[in-house]
Scaffold this motif. Structure first.
Motif, PDB file in Angstrom:
ATOM      1  N   UNK A  53       0.836  -1.205   0.000  1.00  0.00           N
ATOM      2  CA  UNK A  53       0.000   0.000   0.000  1.00  0.00           C
ATOM      3  C   UNK A  53       0.866   1.248   0.000  1.00  0.00           C
ATOM      4  N   UNK A  54       1.842   1.324   0.908  1.00  0.00           N
ATOM      5  CA  UNK A  54       2.638   2.552   1.009  1.00  0.00           C
ATOM      6  C   UNK A  54       3.564   2.743  -0.189  1.00  0.00           C
ATOM      7  N   UNK A  55       3.853   1.693  -0.927  1.00  0.00           N
ATOM      8  CA  UNK A  55       4.716   1.833  -2.104  1.00  0.00           C
ATOM      9  C   UNK A  55       3.925   2.058  -3.394  1.00  0.00           C
ATOM     10  N   UNK A  56       2.601   2.245  -3.271  1.00  0.00           N
ATOM     11  CA  UNK A  56       1.780   2.557  -4.440  1.00  0.00           C
ATOM     12  C   UNK A  56       1.375   1.349  -5.253  1.00  0.00           C
ATOM     13  N   UNK A  57       1.346   0.188  -4.649  1.00  0.00           N
ATOM     14  CA  UNK A  57       0.984  -1.042  -5.345  1.00  0.00           C
ATOM     15  C   UNK A  57      -0.379  -1.567  -4.895  1.00  0.00           C
ATOM     16  N   UNK A  58      -1.307  -0.633  -4.717  1.00  0.00           N
ATOM     17  CA  UNK A  58      -2.653  -0.963  -4.263  1.00  0.00           C
ATOM     18  C   UNK A  58      -3.651  -0.187  -5.103  1.00  0.00           C
ATOM     19  N   UNK A  59      -4.691  -0.884  -5.521  1.00  0.00           N
ATOM     20  CA  UNK A  59      -5.704  -0.267  -6.378  1.00  0.00           C
ATOM     21  C   UNK A  59      -7.083  -0.714  -5.919  1.00  0.00           C
ATOM     22  N   UNK A  60      -8.022   0.214  -5.931  1.00  0.00           N
ATOM     23  CA  UNK A  60      -9.416  -0.083  -5.615  1.00  0.00           C
ATOM     24  C   UNK A  60     -10.284   0.469  -6.733  1.00  0.00           C
TER      25      UNK A  60
ATOM     26  N   UNK B  77      -8.295   8.175  -9.501  1.00  0.00           N
ATOM     27  CA  UNK B  77      -7.102   7.358  -9.269  1.00  0.00           C
ATOM     28  C   UNK B  77      -7.175   6.059 -10.074  1.00  0.00           C
ATOM     29  N   UNK B  78      -7.532   6.139 -11.338  1.00  0.00           N
ATOM     30  CA  UNK B  78      -7.762   4.938 -12.140  1.00  0.00           C
ATOM     31  C   UNK B  78      -6.533   4.029 -12.234  1.00  0.00           C
ATOM     32  N   UNK B  79      -5.342   4.571 -12.020  1.00  0.00           N
ATOM     33  CA  UNK B  79      -4.128   3.744 -12.035  1.00  0.00           C
ATOM     34  C   UNK B  79      -3.772   3.226 -10.652  1.00  0.00           C
ATOM     35  N   UNK B  80      -4.577   3.574  -9.663  1.00  0.00           N
ATOM     36  CA  UNK B  80      -4.325   3.109  -8.301  1.00  0.00           C
ATOM     37  C   UNK B  80      -3.783   4.211  -7.408  1.00  0.00           C
ATOM     38  N   UNK B  81      -3.683   3.871  -6.152  1.00  0.00           N
ATOM     39  CA  UNK B  81      -3.154   4.813  -5.168  1.00  0.00           C
ATOM     40  C   UNK B  81      -1.674   5.058  -5.405  1.00  0.00           C
ATOM     41  N   UNK B  82      -1.222   6.270  -5.175  1.00  0.00           N
ATOM     42  CA  UNK B  82       0.202   6.623  -5.331  1.00  0.00           C
ATOM     43  C   UNK B  82       1.002   6.163  -4.123  1.00  0.00           C
TER      44      UNK B  82
END
Length: 126
Positions: free
Chosen positions: A59-66, A112-117
């Motif tokens: 999550x903190x490295x930007x590898x999470x998407x909803x 945030x279509x590409x996911x969380x930063x």
């Protein structure tokens, strides 16, 4: 925990009476640790701690998407987590999420279509 940047997913840790922990990531998803608490499951606290740590780092490295999408004509809430050695994801019926929470999340997740930063790194002067 919430970074200063609004495009970064927040994390909430909820300790349960089970005993266990719920990790709330982003806007819509809760991840239980341990997933199952029955005596037949052979999970160790070390394994659960490692999986929790891996999930937090994703999550903190930007590898999470909803996202909120339609599946079989019904609204569904989706997630995807990418790890160094693979990924996981899934969905649930959107009816499990309170309507106000879902309505507030939709415009944010569309943006945030590409996911969380990734969370910004702290500088040494902070």
């Amino acid at each position: 925990m919430r970074p200063r940047e609004p495009d970064c997913a927040g994390l909430t840790f909820v300790f349960t009476a089970f005993p266990g922990l719920l990790l709330h990531a982003g806007l819509l998803h809760d991840f239980p640790y341990p997933l199952c608490g029955c005596d037949a499951c052979d999970t160790t606290w070390q394994r659960e701690a490692d999986e929790l740590e891996e999930h937090v780092f994703a999550v903190v490295s930007g590898n999470y998407r909803e996202s909120v999408e339609r599946r079989d004509g019904e609204a569904a809430v989706w997630y995807q987590v990418r790890y160094p050695n693979g990924s996981s994801g899934g969905f649930s019926n959107a009816i499990t999420v309170p309507a106000e929470r879902l309505a507030a999340a939709k415009p944010v997740l569309r943006r945030l279509s590409s996911g969380w930063r990734a969370w910004p790194r702290r500088t040494r002067t902070e």
